[in-house]
Design a protein around this motif. Sequence first.
Motif, short mmCIF file in Angstrom:
data_model
loop_
_atom_site.label_atom_id
_atom_site.label_comp_id
_atom_site.label_asym_id
_atom_site.label_seq_id
_atom_site.Cartn_x
_atom_site.Cartn_y
_atom_site.Cartn_z
N ILE A 127 -9.08 12.89 31.09
CA ILE A 127 -9.90 12.71 29.88
C ILE A 127 -11.20 13.50 29.88
CG2 ILE A 127 -8.84 10.54 29.16
CD1 ILE A 127 -11.40 9.16 30.15
N SER A 128 -11.71 13.89 31.06
CA SER A 128 -12.98 14.64 31.06
C SER A 128 -12.76 16.11 31.41
CB SER A 128 -13.96 14.02 32.05
OG SER A 128 -13.54 14.33 33.36
N TYR A 129 -11.55 16.44 31.89
CA TYR A 129 -11.18 17.81 32.29
C TYR A 129 -12.02 18.31 33.48
CZ TYR A 129 -9.73 17.25 27.39
OH TYR A 129 -9.24 16.74 26.21
N ILE A 130 -12.53 17.39 34.25
CA ILE A 130 -13.22 17.78 35.50
C ILE A 130 -12.17 17.75 36.61
CG2 ILE A 130 -14.92 17.05 37.24
CD1 ILE A 130 -16.53 15.81 34.94
N HIS B 225 -16.87 6.97 30.51
CA HIS B 225 -18.24 7.34 30.11
C HIS B 225 -18.50 8.84 30.28
CE1 HIS B 225 -19.45 3.40 29.01
NE2 HIS B 225 -19.11 2.90 30.19
N ILE B 226 -17.96 9.41 31.34
CA ILE B 226 -18.15 10.85 31.52
C ILE B 226 -17.50 11.60 30.35
CG2 ILE B 226 -17.54 12.86 32.95
CD1 ILE B 226 -18.15 11.22 35.41
N ALA B 227 -16.29 11.21 29.99
CA ALA B 227 -15.60 11.89 28.88
C ALA B 227 -16.38 11.76 27.57
CB ALA B 227 -14.19 11.34 28.72
N VAL B 228 -16.93 10.56 27.33
CA VAL B 228 -17.72 10.35 26.10
C VAL B 228 -18.97 11.23 26.14
CG1 VAL B 228 -19.10 8.67 24.81
CG2 VAL B 228 -16.83 8.03 25.66
N MET B 229 -19.64 11.25 27.30
CA MET B 229 -20.86 12.05 27.42
C MET B 229 -20.58 13.54 27.24
SD MET B 229 -22.62 10.05 30.59
CE MET B 229 -23.09 8.31 30.41
N ALA C 159 -22.48 7.84 35.76
CA ALA C 159 -21.76 8.86 34.97
C ALA C 159 -22.74 9.93 34.49
CB ALA C 159 -21.07 8.20 33.77
N GLU C 160 -23.90 9.50 34.05
CA GLU C 160 -24.93 10.43 33.56
C GLU C 160 -25.32 11.43 34.66
OE1 GLU C 160 -26.14 10.38 30.27
OE2 GLU C 160 -27.09 12.24 30.94
#
Length: 366
Positions: A247-250, A344-348, A216-217
């Motif tokens: 959730i990450s808008y990617i 994890h991507i959304a949190v990051m 994810a990072e």
Amino acid sequence: EKGGYDHFMLKEIYEQPSAILDTFRGRLLSNEAIIKMAGVEDNMKKFLAADRIIIVACGTSWHAGLVAEYIFEDLARIPVEVEYASEFRYRNPVITEKDIVIAISQSGETADTLAAIKLAKSKGAFVFGVCNVVGSTIARETDAGAYTHAGPEIGVASTKAFTTQITVLTLIALRLARAKGTMSSSEFRQHLIELETIPSKVEEALKSDAYVQTVAEIYKDSKNCLYLGRGYNFPVALEGALKLKEISYIHAEGYPAAEMKHGPIALIDEQMPVFVIATKMGHYEKVVSNIQEIKSRKGKIIGIVTKGDKSVKELADHVIEVPETLECLTPLLTTIPLQLLSYHIAVMLDKNVDQPRNLAKSVTVE
Ligand code: F6R
């Protein structure tokens, strides 16, 4: 209330082993080699006489319906069509008394799904509901049904609802396969025994979490992502892409891996991460050659593979392992790392994981 987790979504991802267990508790009796589901048993004649099953749903529940299409056709040899409820209701669809309509809905309140079942009922079809919320409108409006028993799902992004919907639909397909004789008793028993191991295999799949975080990072700043799968894991690719988008808008898209050459492969360059579900069971060699095509165009490959995999590991930039299981049960495992990845991507990226912008948990308007 979040049980020590930072977000409901993560809690609900981690609840999947017990949620799936709750879904088949009292229904899957592997010692006696039977599946007991009152809603199916009481209507067995209708199920056996059906010309086809039409599945109606929206969003993630529609993806569960697509997985069910593969399972019902493969195991029980019943033709299945999977429809977006919003399209079905306005299409003047051909429906008869010999059709069975299965509506899938976590909330049991989705307006389009509700309208689709009302239409189907008015044409005389038998309507069966697969809902999570007990006593919800869709659960009440259907002729019969089976609850998923996943417990409350609070995070807007659906996780445990998806895997428990697939579990219920698998149980139904297996029960019908046995009743129709499309499966031998030893195959049937093998499926029951394997299904019982799924909660512990999901537990094992969750152990990829730390590694998924490192992946994810690396990819969190991507502008686009592709998700590919074939067969049973094509719908998982769609679901993986939806989870990332919401959730990450990617921007993300899911595709059947073999469709790449009909257009989307033009998108591939060194900026494009491609998540490929490449489990050992089912079309493995073909997916490996799809991976080679992406690699030769410099795409970044993240493989979701069966534990111990070698061929994909040689080609991919990263691999995330899931335990081995029967092909028809792989979606229950391959979904897990993709849920974790989106989380994890959304949190990051500091997004509101449990309440993404513009979305509501139940969509009661069309
Ligand atoms: C995605 C998501 C939505 C729902 C869809 C249907 O994570 O949650 O796509 O799956 O709105 O909702 P239900 O299943 O309640 O009918």
